[in-house]
Design a protein around this motif. Sequence first.
Motif, PDB file in Angstrom:
ATOM      1  N   LYS A 191      40.993  41.690  36.319  1.00 57.69           N
ATOM      2  CA  LYS A 191      41.812  42.519  37.390  1.00 57.69           C
ATOM      3  C   LYS A 191      42.848  43.554  36.809  1.00 57.69           C
ATOM      4  CE  LYS A 191      44.761  41.642  41.381  1.00 57.69           C
ATOM      5  NZ  LYS A 191      45.659  40.414  42.147  1.00 57.69           N
ATOM      6  N   VAL A 192      42.768  44.617  37.327  1.00 66.45           N
ATOM      7  CA  VAL A 192      43.520  45.675  36.766  1.00 66.45           C
ATOM      8  C   VAL A 192      44.430  46.330  38.022  1.00 66.45           C
ATOM      9  CG1 VAL A 192      42.310  46.091  34.798  1.00 66.45           C
ATOM     10  CG2 VAL A 192      41.717  47.376  36.593  1.00 66.45           C
ATOM     11  N   MET A 193      45.453  47.079  37.579  1.00 65.19           N
ATOM     12  CA  MET A 193      46.090  47.866  38.585  1.00 65.19           C
ATOM     13  C   MET A 193      45.638  49.218  38.124  1.00 65.19           C
ATOM     14  SD  MET A 193      47.899  45.903  40.718  1.00 65.19           S
ATOM     15  CE  MET A 193      48.837  47.140  41.511  1.00 65.19           C
ATOM     16  N   VAL A 194      45.047  49.806  39.088  1.00 66.61           N
ATOM     17  CA  VAL A 194      44.147  51.154  38.743  1.00 66.61           C
ATOM     18  C   VAL A 194      45.204  52.215  38.798  1.00 66.61           C
ATOM     19  CG1 VAL A 194      42.622  52.856  39.411  1.00 66.61           C
ATOM     20  CG2 VAL A 194      41.922  50.391  39.686  1.00 66.61           C
ATOM     21  N   MET A 195      46.253  52.331  39.853  1.00 71.72           N
ATOM     22  CA  MET A 195      46.923  53.585  40.031  1.00 71.72           C
ATOM     23  C   MET A 195      47.960  53.653  38.579  1.00 71.72           C
ATOM     24  SD  MET A 195      47.862  56.096  41.695  1.00 71.72           S
ATOM     25  CE  MET A 195      48.965  57.374  42.084  1.00 71.72           C
ATOM     26  N   PRO A 196      48.663  52.688  38.352  1.00 69.85           N
ATOM     27  CA  PRO A 196      49.382  52.565  37.304  1.00 69.85           C
ATOM     28  C   PRO A 196      48.837  53.197  35.875  1.00 69.85           C
ATOM     29  CG  PRO A 196      50.420  51.050  38.241  1.00 69.85           C
ATOM     30  CD  PRO A 196      48.743  51.345  38.668  1.00 69.85           C
ATOM     31  N   LEU A 197      47.440  52.544  35.833  1.00 69.87           N
ATOM     32  CA  LEU A 197      46.714  53.039  34.416  1.00 69.87           C
ATOM     33  C   LEU A 197      46.262  54.178  34.451  1.00 69.87           C
ATOM     34  CD1 LEU A 197      44.539  49.556  33.965  1.00 69.87           C
ATOM     35  CD2 LEU A 197      46.852  50.488  32.762  1.00 69.87           C
ATOM     36  N   MET A 198      45.993  54.777  35.841  1.00 68.71           N
ATOM     37  CA  MET A 198      45.687  56.252  35.813  1.00 68.71           C
ATOM     38  C   MET A 198      46.774  57.203  35.397  1.00 68.71           C
ATOM     39  SD  MET A 198      42.330  56.241  36.303  1.00 68.71           S
ATOM     40  CE  MET A 198      42.335  54.818  35.143  1.00 68.71           C
ATOM     41  N   LYS A 199      47.913  56.722  35.938  1.00 68.43           N
ATOM     42  CA  LYS A 199      49.042  57.541  35.481  1.00 68.43           C
ATOM     43  C   LYS A 199      49.121  57.625  33.970  1.00 68.43           C
ATOM     44  CE  LYS A 199      51.796  57.906  39.662  1.00 68.43           C
ATOM     45  NZ  LYS A 199      53.269  57.737  40.196  1.00 68.43           N
ATOM     46  N   THR A 200      48.946  56.424  33.470  1.00 66.34           N
ATOM     47  CA  THR A 200      49.105  56.481  31.853  1.00 66.34           C
ATOM     48  C   THR A 200      48.116  57.260  31.331  1.00 66.34           C
ATOM     49  OG1 THR A 200      50.005  54.209  31.940  1.00 66.34           O
ATOM     50  CG2 THR A 200      48.762  54.875  29.970  1.00 66.34           C
ATOM     51  N   LEU A 201      46.830  57.234  31.739  1.00 70.02           N
ATOM     52  CA  LEU A 201      45.706  58.031  31.115  1.00 70.02           C
ATOM     53  C   LEU A 201      46.012  59.477  31.380  1.00 70.02           C
ATOM     54  CD1 LEU A 201      42.864  58.270  30.011  1.00 70.02           C
ATOM     55  CD2 LEU A 201      41.898  57.923  32.309  1.00 70.02           C
ATOM     56  N   THR A 202      46.395  59.948  32.760  1.00 70.66           N
ATOM     57  CA  THR A 202      46.680  61.327  32.742  1.00 70.66           C
ATOM     58  C   THR A 202      47.748  61.798  32.075  1.00 70.66           C
ATOM     59  OG1 THR A 202      46.190  61.019  35.095  1.00 70.66           O
ATOM     60  CG2 THR A 202      47.410  62.889  34.783  1.00 70.66           C
ATOM     61  N   PHE A 203      48.836  61.052  31.653  1.00 72.61           N
ATOM     62  CA  PHE A 203      50.021  61.541  30.890  1.00 72.61           C
ATOM     63  C   PHE A 203      49.404  61.584  29.466  1.00 72.61           C
ATOM     64  CE2 PHE A 203      53.351  60.911  28.016  1.00 72.61           C
ATOM     65  CZ  PHE A 203      54.145  61.724  28.322  1.00 72.61           C
TER      66      PHE A 203
END
Length: 323
Positions: free
Chosen positions: A163-175
Amino acid sequence: MDLTNCFIFFLLLTSLYFALTRKTPPKKHPPGSMGFPLIGQTLSFLHAMRTNSIEQWLLQRTSKYGPVSKLSLFGTPTVFVHGQSANKFIFTCDGNVLGNHQPPSFKRICGERNMTALIGDDHKRVRGALASFLKPEMLKQYVGKMDEEVRNHVEMHWHGNQKVMVMPLMKTLTFNMMSSLIFGIGKGETRNNLIELLQHMMNGLMSLPINLPFTRFNRSLKASAQLRAFIKNLISERKAALEQRVADTRKDLIACLLGIGKTEPSIRMSDEEIVDNVISVMIAGYDTSSVLITFLVRLLGMDRSVYDKIVQGDLGRKHDTHG
């Protein structure tokens, strides 16, 4: 006092009296209320944003005041327009009729020379310089960097997790991608410091513009000052490296903008403009890109047919390559 002076004095008093008592015709203003000074409707607007009820907030306003109304947001008088005709007017009218305008709070955080605050020739020049970074021949240089960032991100945050929290991880990836493409900075302490500054700035954009020590706006201004100092130092380093020919103009956005200033003087940007627009690019891309990727991941997770087609297409390309 002689008769002439008395007469002149009388005329002056009469003119002053009529100037002060003359009734000016009321200006035509849209319906609505400006609310309390400085605060206006900002608090209710922010509450709607944070509770994901902004659509209901807008519809209630439209039903109460109609498609055009006045209000105050972030300390700035604002006109709210709604409907197809309003959108057509805004996006098609001449720049001399309706100009781009940002609240003073936005300019204090992002700078006076960011592209969204410029008009006319200055806007075209800065937009042309930024667009040069997005040319196909330039983007090809960054595919490897982006691929490496995605692979490292998936390996670190996704592999082995049920299980992963997609939104926070996508913010990390984007940054992380922005850090690599804008600043040429890899993972490490510098990235961690930059993401904290960016988050403070984002919070300040959506807050009351009250500059007191305990407010979000104050923290945002301090974060903006620190980020500006960092970017200015980076510009100096890139300039020195480019002059000594130990750096490539394709290294990152800052190097690209500095290089364009030499090869295409018509779209040259000052150091101040580079700082302001680098900050604007970060703010504009941080939330929008991460939200878009999140919805793409959601679509892949909920629609198996889309997922299967993407996997089949990827396998087909690998087969053609090996073939």
